[in-house]
Design a protein around this motif. Sequence first.
Motif, mmCIF file in Angstrom:
data_model
loop_
_atom_site.group_PDB
_atom_site.id
_atom_site.type_symbol
_atom_site.label_atom_id
_atom_site.label_comp_id
_atom_site.label_asym_id
_atom_site.label_seq_id
_atom_site.Cartn_x
_atom_site.Cartn_y
_atom_site.Cartn_z
ATOM 1 N N ALA A 184 103.816 52.130 33.566
ATOM 2 C CA ALA A 184 103.929 53.328 34.413
ATOM 3 C C ALA A 184 102.670 53.521 35.243
ATOM 4 C CB ALA A 184 104.190 54.553 33.545
ATOM 5 N N LEU A 185 101.508 53.349 34.618
ATOM 6 C CA LEU A 185 100.244 53.517 35.334
ATOM 7 C C LEU A 185 100.070 52.467 36.423
ATOM 8 C CD1 LEU A 185 97.819 54.386 32.398
ATOM 9 C CD2 LEU A 185 98.435 55.881 34.300
ATOM 10 N N GLN A 186 100.467 51.241 36.148
ATOM 11 C CA GLN A 186 100.358 50.184 37.154
ATOM 12 C C GLN A 186 101.249 50.484 38.359
ATOM 13 O OE1 GLN A 186 98.346 47.679 37.510
ATOM 14 N NE2 GLN A 186 97.326 47.734 35.511
ATOM 15 N N SER A 187 102.421 51.050 38.104
ATOM 16 C CA SER A 187 103.304 51.430 39.197
ATOM 17 C C SER A 187 102.645 52.502 40.063
ATOM 18 C CB SER A 187 104.634 51.949 38.635
ATOM 19 O OG SER A 187 105.483 52.394 39.676
ATOM 20 N N GLY A 188 102.025 53.488 39.408
ATOM 21 C CA GLY A 188 101.322 54.522 40.152
ATOM 22 C C GLY A 188 100.115 53.983 40.884
ATOM 23 N N LEU A 189 99.395 53.041 40.260
ATOM 24 C CA LEU A 189 98.209 52.461 40.889
ATOM 25 C C LEU A 189 98.587 51.683 42.146
ATOM 26 C CD1 LEU A 189 95.144 52.023 40.699
ATOM 27 C CD2 LEU A 189 95.622 49.942 39.368
ATOM 28 N N GLN A 190 99.702 50.984 42.096
ATOM 29 C CA GLN A 190 100.151 50.263 43.287
ATOM 30 C C GLN A 190 100.431 51.228 44.432
ATOM 31 O OE1 GLN A 190 100.188 47.088 44.046
ATOM 32 N NE2 GLN A 190 101.038 47.544 46.073
ATOM 33 N N CYS A 191 101.058 52.342 44.112
ATOM 34 C CA CYS A 191 101.314 53.366 45.121
ATOM 35 C C CYS A 191 99.996 53.910 45.674
ATOM 36 C CB CYS A 191 102.143 54.502 44.514
ATOM 37 S SG CYS A 191 102.489 55.870 45.634
ATOM 38 N N ALA A 192 99.029 54.152 44.783
ATOM 39 C CA ALA A 192 97.727 54.660 45.217
ATOM 40 C C ALA A 192 97.016 53.658 46.118
ATOM 41 C CB ALA A 192 96.869 54.988 43.998
ATOM 42 N N ARG A 193 97.110 52.387 45.783
ATOM 43 C CA ARG A 193 96.487 51.354 46.621
ATOM 44 C C ARG A 193 97.098 51.338 48.021
ATOM 45 N NH1 ARG A 193 96.564 46.838 41.835
ATOM 46 N NH2 ARG A 193 94.429 47.156 41.048
ATOM 47 N N GLU A 194 98.408 51.495 48.089
ATOM 48 C CA GLU A 194 99.069 51.534 49.389
ATOM 49 C C GLU A 194 98.622 52.750 50.188
ATOM 50 O OE1 GLU A 194 103.165 51.436 48.350
ATOM 51 O OE2 GLU A 194 103.132 49.350 47.659
ATOM 52 N N CYS A 195 98.472 53.880 49.511
ATOM 53 C CA CYS A 195 97.990 55.094 50.178
ATOM 54 C C CYS A 195 96.572 54.893 50.701
ATOM 55 C CB CYS A 195 98.028 56.278 49.217
ATOM 56 S SG CYS A 195 99.673 56.846 48.756
ATOM 57 N N GLN A 196 95.741 54.242 49.902
ATOM 58 C CA GLN A 196 94.364 53.990 50.326
ATOM 59 C C GLN A 196 94.321 53.014 51.497
ATOM 60 O OE1 GLN A 196 91.576 51.515 47.944
ATOM 61 N NE2 GLN A 196 90.364 53.391 47.721
#
Length: 306
Positions: free
Chosen positions: A256-268
């Motif tokens: 779950a955290l990795q899925s959120g981190l990928q989204c955060a990376r895209e936002c960044q």
Amino acid sequence: MSASRQRLSEGRWHFQHGPMDIVIGADPLGPADQRALAEAHEHAWARFVPLLSELMDEWALLRLPVQAGHPCPLQGGVARRMWQACLPWAAQQFITPMAAVAGSVAQELIRSYERPGVARAWVNNGGDIALHLTSCQSARVGLYADLARLQAHECMQGLSLDGAFEVTHTMPVRGVATSGWRGRSFSFGIADSVTVLAATAAQADAAASIIANAVNVEHAGIVRQSAQTLRDMTDLGDLAVTVDVPHLPVAWVQQALQSGLQCARECQAEGFISGAVLVCQGQSLTLPMSSGNASVFFQDEGLALA
């Protein structure tokens, strides 16, 4: 119910009106600037009083999803800011301007302090924070990993932080926001908290909601319920939001955290955020600022920083 205000310790102010619950702190540039600071507080109060009415005047439109490729249908400055903050994600997923309401209100009020004589200021709207920092100024921001624990103890003194970070005036950060399934707002994900640093409070608020939604897995024990059965006049209608999350295996939490981190990376990568901290069931992942000049210091030894 009318708007109210109360002076707190250390020169802070508490503004409250309906769901808006705001604490403001500010420092003068020097001893001779107390009048400028007092004028800033009065200006912020005068701006705060009509804000709820302004938003309610456009409530029907604020509940509708933002549509990419369409002009903003809203009229008020804060409402339009909410819409613009959510626009980057409108083409890919359901999002209404309400995803950025707290941050947008905080951002509106911080403008009162962007004047000569005010060294720094912060507006905290239920955990979504707008900052004003002049040269050589900084603000230390506390991090609570579990939003439910924070709410249960928010009237108590001495609640220990899980972590903290410092925002300096040289950093491209003037907004900090947190979202999660156990917070005041609904979430589609299972994050206990997602804290986002961004250029503005409105941008941080919208991005925190999006990233918290992305911290997610499909597990039979996760309970979801139609938002409209939980709260009247919700902007999420019959969409299913998270209402309970059982203790999950470590591997599931990491997924779950990795899925959120990928989204955060895209936002960044798109320039929407500067950094983020994602927390779920005692585990965390951090997306550092690309400049590498911001760190989160976790103080709870039980919180695993990955």
